[in-house]
Design a protein around this motif. Structure first.
Motif, PDB file in Angstrom:
ATOM      1  N   GLU A 115     -66.544  32.477  77.435  1.00 20.91           N
ATOM      2  CA  GLU A 115     -65.840  33.149  78.541  1.00 20.91           C
ATOM      3  C   GLU A 115     -65.977  32.395  79.849  1.00 20.91           C
ATOM      4  O   GLU A 115     -66.150  32.986  80.919  1.00 20.91           O
ATOM      5  CB  GLU A 115     -66.330  34.603  78.681  1.00 20.91           C
ATOM      6  N   ALA A 155     -63.608  29.513  75.195  1.00 19.18           N
ATOM      7  CA  ALA A 155     -63.141  30.902  75.229  1.00 19.18           C
ATOM      8  C   ALA A 155     -64.261  31.852  74.830  1.00 19.18           C
ATOM      9  O   ALA A 155     -64.453  32.905  75.442  1.00 19.18           O
ATOM     10  CB  ALA A 155     -61.940  31.068  74.297  1.00 19.18           C
ATOM     11  N   TYR A 182     -56.138  29.173  76.428  1.00 19.92           N
ATOM     12  CA  TYR A 182     -57.156  30.125  76.869  1.00 19.92           C
ATOM     13  C   TYR A 182     -56.921  30.343  78.358  1.00 19.92           C
ATOM     14  O   TYR A 182     -57.025  29.418  79.147  1.00 19.92           O
ATOM     15  CB  TYR A 182     -58.560  29.571  76.595  1.00 19.92           C
ATOM     16  N   SER A 203     -60.420  35.449  68.402  1.00 20.04           N
ATOM     17  CA  SER A 203     -60.736  34.671  69.599  1.00 20.04           C
ATOM     18  C   SER A 203     -59.823  35.058  70.748  1.00 20.04           C
ATOM     19  O   SER A 203     -58.792  35.703  70.555  1.00 20.04           O
ATOM     20  CB  SER A 203     -60.558  33.189  69.263  1.00 20.04           C
ATOM     21  N   LYS A 204     -60.217  34.667  71.959  1.00 18.89           N
ATOM     22  CA  LYS A 204     -59.368  34.880  73.124  1.00 18.89           C
ATOM     23  C   LYS A 204     -58.356  33.743  73.279  1.00 18.89           C
ATOM     24  O   LYS A 204     -57.637  33.679  74.274  1.00 18.89           O
ATOM     25  CB  LYS A 204     -60.232  34.972  74.380  1.00 18.89           C
ATOM     26  N   VAL A 205     -58.316  32.856  72.298  1.00 15.10           N
ATOM     27  CA  VAL A 205     -57.371  31.735  72.335  1.00 15.10           C
ATOM     28  C   VAL A 205     -56.082  32.159  71.634  1.00 15.10           C
ATOM     29  O   VAL A 205     -56.125  32.767  70.564  1.00 15.10           O
ATOM     30  CB  VAL A 205     -57.973  30.509  71.615  1.00 15.10           C
TER      31      VAL A 205
END
Ligand code: BES
Ligand code: MN
Ligand code: ZN
Length: 494
Positions: free
Chosen positions: A299, A296, A244, A206-208
Motif C-alpha cells: 500500500e 500494491a 495500481y 490484489s489492488k492491481v
C-alpha cells in the motif's frame, strides 16, 4: 508457503529442527561466534571456535556448515558465516540467512539466532530465509517441500515495527519468488497468453488492475514492434498493463518490461548453446509485474503503471526478416537488421504506450544484450538513462535493496548511429561488434521525449543463474530488479 514469526526465546533452548547461528572472521579463519548466539557457544564449549577452524568452516557470508545440535534443543545447527564482526552488512545477513535456508528445505521449523536487534536486520534475516528457501518444484513428481516455519529469534519480538519489517520481507520475497517462478516456467507452459492469464488471476486478490491487449487490438492500434517480433510464432503477442492507483498518490512511476517468453533469435537464429536459457528473456516483464503487485500489497502511496511487452521470437515462413521495415506504435519507422535484437522493438512500443498516461518517470527492465553481460559480468545490471540524477540515484536504490547495478554511458556518437539507415527513421541494430548495450539503450532513448526522465536496466546478466546457487540466489530465475523497483517506489512515495 513458509510462515515466519518473531520470538524472544533463548537460542540454545528453542526447540527446532535446525538452529542457525552466525560466526565472524575473515578469509578462512573463524574468530568468534556472534553474540546473538552466545548461549549456544557456551553450551558447545570453549574450544568450539577451534573445532570450527579444525573443520575448515568458512566465516564468509554465503558459506554454511551443518553440525550436530549438541546440547541445544535443536536437532541440527547450521553455522553461517557473517564476515568480520565490525562490518555485518544487511547484505551479509541476507546471504548468510539464505545460504542456511537452502540447506534446510523440507524442515518443519528452523530458528535463526543471527544478529536481529534492529528492524532492518530482522527484515534482512527474514528476506534471506524466504529467498534462499525458494525451490521451483512445479514439474517434479517428487516434491522436496518448502520450509514449514521460520522463527527469527530477537529481543524485538513484541515490537510493532519489527512485525511490520517481517511483513515487508514477506511481501518483497513473495514478489521476487513470483518473478523467479515466471522465469523458470518452461516456454511451452509460459507464453504471452498464459502469462497474461496469470496476471489476471493474480489481480483478483490484489489492488492491481490488469488490462490485456490481444493481437487484434495491437493490430488496430499499430503496434508494429510487438507484432513484428511475434510474427513468426504460433503464439501471438500480448501487451499487459498493470495499474495500481492509490488515492492521494503524488508520484506516478511507469515500468516497462521486456517479455520475450522464448528468444530463438528469429530468422537471425541463435546457435544451439545460446538458446538454452532463453526462456529467461521475459525476466524484465516478470520483474515489473511482480514489483507492482508488491508495491500494491505494501500500500505504498505511489501510483504505478507497469507494461509487460509479451511476445515469442521464433523463425518461420511468416517471421520478420532482416531488411523489413516496421512501423512502431506512435508512427516511427525502424529498419530491422537482426531479428535477434528483438527486445528493443517490443520495449519501444511499451515506452510509447507508457507516455500516454504522463508518468513522472519511466524505468524499463530488460534482458536486453549479451554485450552488457560482457561488460559487467553476470551478477551486475547496467543502468542507462537520459537523466543524470535518476542515473546515479538508481544505482544507490539498487544497493539499498541488495542488488548490483552500475551506471553505464550512452556515448555521444550513438545519437547518429541509430539514424544510419537511409530508408527508415531508425536502424534497429549496429553491425559493429562493440558497444552493443549502449547502442540498444540509445535506440530506446529515441522513443523517450525530451524532459521525460527515463532509465533502462539491462538485467541480461543477473536475471538467470546458470551456475550454482549462492547465498539467497538459486539456480535459474533470480527475480533480478524486483527489489530495486520496490525500493524505488518506497523512495518515491509521497
Ligand atoms: N535476449 C538476448 C540477450 C541476452 C543474452 C539475454 C544473454 C540474456 C543472456 C537479446 O535478445 C539478444 O539476442 N541480443 C543480441 C543482440 C545483438 C543481435 C545485437 C545479443 O546480445 O547478442
Ligand atoms: Mn534476441
Ligand atoms: Zn532477447
Amino acid at each position: 508457503m513458509t510462515s515466519i514469526s518473531l520470538r524472544s526465546s533463548a537460542a540454545a533452548t528453542f526447540k527446532a529442527d535446525a538452529l542457525v547461528i552466525g560466526v565472524h572472521g575473515s578469509g578462512e579463519v573463524v574468530s568468534a561466534v556472534d553474540s546473538a548466539s552466545a548461549d549456544v557457544a557456551d553450551i558447545l564449549g570453549t574450544d568450539f571456535v577451534a573445532t570450527l577452524n579444525e573443520l575448515k568452516v568458512s566465516p564468509e557470508p554465503g558459506h554454511v556448515a551443518k553440525i550436530p545440535g549438541g546440547g541445544t534443543s535443536a536437532a541440527v545447527i547450521v553455522v553461517a558465516g557473517l564476515g568480520p564482526e565490525a562490518e555485518v552488512t544487511l547484505e551479509a545477513l541476507r546471504r548468510a540467512s539464505g545460504a542456511a535456508a537452502r540447506e534446510l528445505t523440507g524442515k518443519k521449523t528452523i530458528a535463526y539466532a543471527l544478529p536481529a536487534s534492529t528492524d532492518e536486520q530482522i527484515r534482512a534475516v527474514a528476506e534471506g530465509a524466504l529467498l534462499g528457501g525458494y525451490a521451483f518444484d512445479r514439474y517434479l513428481s517428487k516434491l522436496g517441500g518448502p520450509i514449514g516455519e521460520v522463527v527469527v529469534l530477537t529481543g524485538l519480538a513484541r515490537s510493532k515495527s519489527a512485525k511490520k519489517a517481517v511483513n515487508v520481507a514477506q511481501t518483497v520475497a513473495a514478489a521476487v519468488n513470483l518473478a523467479r517462478d515466471l522465469v523458470n516456467d518452461p516456454p511451452n507452459h509460459l507464453y504471452p497468453e498464459s502469462f497474461a492469464k496469470q496476471m489476471k488471476t493474480l489481480a483478483k486478490t490484489s489492488k492491481v488492475t490488469v488490462d490485456v491487449m490481444e493481437e487484434d487490438a495491437l493490430e488496430a492500434k499499430g503496434y508494429g514492434g510487438m507484432l513484428g517480433v511475434g510474427k513468426g510464432s504460433q503464439r501471438p503477442p500480448r501487451l499487459v498493463t498493470l495499474s495500481y492507483t492509490p488515492r492521494g498518490a503524488r508520484t506516478h512511476l511507469a515500468f516497462v518490461g521486456k517479455g520475450i517468453t522464448f528468444d530463438s533469435g528469429g530468422l537471425s537464429i541463435k546457435p544451439a548453446n545460446a538458446m538454452v536459457t532463453m526462456k529467461c528473456d521475459m525476466a524484465g516483464a516478470a520483474a515489473v509485474a511482480a514489483a507492482t503487485f508488491a508495491i500494491a500489497e505494501l500500500e505504498l502511496p505511489v501510483r504505478v503503471t507497469a507494461y509487460a511487452c509479451l511476445a515469442e521470437n521464433m523463425p518461420s515462413g511468416d517471421a520478420t526478416r532482416p531488411g523489413d521495415v516496421l512501423t512502431m506504435y506512435g508512427g516511427k519507422t525502424v529498419e530491422v537488421l537482426n531479428t535477434d535484437a528483438e527486445g528493443r522493438l517490443v520495449l519501444a512500443d511499451g515506452i510509447t504506450t507508457a507516455l500516454a498516461r504522463e508518468p513522472d518517470l519511466i524505468v524499463d527492465v530488460a534482458t536486453l544484450t549479451g554485450a552488457c553481460v560482457v561488460a559487467l559480468g553476470n551478477k551486475m545490471s547496467g543502468v542507462f538513462s537520459n537523466d543524470p540524477v535518476l542515473h546515479e540515484a538508481l544505482a544507490s536504490t539498487a544497493e539499498t535493496a541488495g542488488e548490483l547495478m552500475w551506471p553505464m554511458p550512452i556515448p555521444e556518437d550513438v545519437k547518429e548511429k541509430v539514424k544510419t539507415t537511409k530508408i527508415a527513421d531508425l536502424s534497429q541494430h549496429n553491425p559493429e561488434p562493440w558497444g552493443g548495450a549502449s547502442y540498444a539503450a540509445g535506440f530506446l532513448r529515441e522513443f523517450v521525449p525530451e524532459g521525460m526522465p527515463w532509465a533502462h536496466l539491462d538485467i541480461a546478466g543477473p536475471a538467470f543463474n546458470s551456475g550454482d546457487a549462492e547465498g539467497y540466489t538459486p539456480k535459474g530465475g533470480t527475480g533480478a530488479a524486483v527489489r530495486t523497483l520496490v525500493q524505488l517506489a518506497v523512495e518515491r512515495s509521497r
